[in-house]
Scaffold this active site. Sequence first.
Site, PDB file in Angstrom:
ATOM      1  N   HIS A 252     -24.374 -21.171 -31.403  1.00  0.00           N
ATOM      2  CA  HIS A 252     -24.805 -22.159 -31.210  1.00  0.00           C
ATOM      3  C   HIS A 252     -24.414 -23.153 -31.267  1.00  0.00           C
ATOM      4  O   HIS A 252     -22.893 -23.469 -32.213  1.00  0.00           O
ATOM      5  CB  HIS A 252     -26.133 -22.369 -31.746  1.00  0.00           C
ATOM      6  CG  HIS A 252     -27.581 -23.137 -31.017  1.00  0.00           C
ATOM      7  ND1 HIS A 252     -26.862 -24.311 -31.032  1.00  0.00           N
ATOM      8  CD2 HIS A 252     -28.479 -22.895 -30.313  1.00  0.00           C
ATOM      9  CE1 HIS A 252     -27.800 -25.465 -30.744  1.00  0.00           C
ATOM     10  NE2 HIS A 252     -28.354 -24.190 -29.508  1.00  0.00           N
ATOM     11  N   GLU A 307     -31.778 -16.545 -28.878  1.00  0.00           N
ATOM     12  CA  GLU A 307     -32.051 -15.406 -27.926  1.00  0.00           C
ATOM     13  C   GLU A 307     -32.289 -14.068 -28.328  1.00  0.00           C
ATOM     14  O   GLU A 307     -32.908 -13.022 -27.501  1.00  0.00           O
ATOM     15  CB  GLU A 307     -30.821 -15.741 -26.645  1.00  0.00           C
ATOM     16  CG  GLU A 307     -30.829 -16.841 -25.586  1.00  0.00           C
ATOM     17  CD  GLU A 307     -31.477 -17.012 -24.415  1.00  0.00           C
ATOM     18  OE1 GLU A 307     -32.309 -16.982 -25.244  1.00  0.00           O
ATOM     19  OE2 GLU A 307     -31.505 -18.107 -24.084  1.00  0.00           O
TER      20      GLU A 307
END
Length: 362
Positions: A252, A307
Site C-alpha cells: 500500500h 483487497e
Amino acid sequence: MTLHSKTPAGLDGVIAAATALSHVDGERGELVIAGHRLGELAQSASFEAVTARLWSLAKGEEIGPERVKVDLGIARERAFETLPRLLAASEGLPVVSGFRAAVAALGPVEGLPDEAAIVGAMPVIAAALARRAAGLSPVAPDPSLGHAADTLRMLRGEAPAEAEAKALDAYLVTVCDHGMNASTFAARVVASTNADLFMAVTAGYCALTGPLHGGAPEPVLAMLDAIGSRENIAGWIDAALSRGERLMGFGHRIYRVRDPRADVLRKAVGLLGGRGVDLGFAAEVEAYGRDALAKAKPDRPLDTNVEFYTAILLDALRIPRAAFTPVFATGRAAGWTAHAREQQRTGRLLRPASLYTGVVPG
Ligand code: ACO
C-alpha cells in the site's frame, strides 16, 4: 536531472486537499471515517448511517440515516425503471467496462440529491450486468430493505441470510472512503472544474478499475486459485517474486503496517460459516507472502491490503468475480460524492504544475 529527483512521480506525500471526511494513518494502521475509527463503525453503523455522516460533513447540513435509506430506496427504483437506457451502451462489454458505460449514462432524478441518485443506482446496475453476463434477467429492487441486503437480493434473485447482509454492509462501510486515494483524487479533480457529480463519479470509477487500485480483488482470487493448496504456497510465491511479479492484495502507498480494513473484512468472512476460500489457507498465504516480501524488499514493509480479504469476502457472499470492482464502487461512491461536494465548496480549481523535461526551443 530525472523527474523523480525533483517531484515524486506518484505525488507521494503531496497534500492535494483538506478534508474532514476520512484520515489514513499509515504508520499506526488506523483509518478514521467521519470522525470514527473504522473498527467501531463497521460493528455499529450501517452503510446508510456512515453515508449520512459523510454527506452531512461535505454539504455542511445535517442529513439523517433514515433520509439516506429512503432516498437510496427511491434511487434504486428509479434506476431499475430506466435500466434499458442505462445498459444500452454496455451491450457486449465485460461487466467492469459495462458498468463504466452505465454509470456514465446516469443523470439527475427529480426530487433526489444527485449523490443519492448515484449511490442508489450503482448496485442496480452492478447486479443487472452480473446477471446479464450469466444469462439471467434483472431483479427489481425492494426499497424497504437496507442497501446491502437489497444489493445481494438483486444479485442473486433471492433474499440473503441476515449474516450475509450484515457482512456486505460491513464491507460497504469499510470501503466507503479512504483519504486521497487515486479514484477519490480523480473525482475531486473533475468536481473542481464545477462539472457535476455524475461526471466526477464516472472519473472516480475509471480510476478505480486498475489492478493497482480497486481492480485487484479478482486477481487476488486468481492467485489463491493458482496456489491451490498449502503445500504450493512457498513455491508459488517465491517463483512469482523471482519473476518480478507483484503479489495481488499486498502493499500500500500509505500503510507501513497491516491495512486495518483487512482485519474488519477477515472478521466479516468468519461470520459466514466457512463458505468459499478456507481462512486457514488464506492466513498461511498472507503470512508467507508478508515474509517473502520482507526478504525481497527489506526497505519497505509490505503487508496485506483491503483487497486480499475483499476478494475472499465477496467470493464467500457468492458475488461473481466480474462484479467485484463494481460492488467496490457501490461503497466507494459514498466517498466520491462527498469528496466532490467538499471540493466544490472550496471554490478552487485543482490545477497543479508540471516539471518540463523536454526540449526548450532556441
Ligand atoms: N508485490 C511485490 N512487490 C511489491 C508489491 C507487491 N504487492 N507492492 C509493492 N512492491 C514493490 C514495488 O515494486 C517496489 O519495488 P522497487 O522499489 O524494487 O521498484 C517496492 O515494493 C515499493 O513499492 P511502493 O512504492 O511501496 O508501492 P506503491 O506505493 O507504488 O504501490 C500498490 C502500492 C500499487 C498498492 C502496490 O503495493 C501494488 O501494486 N500492490 C499489488 C496490487 C494491489 O494489491 N492493489 C490494491 C491496492 S489497495 C486499493 O487501492 C484499494
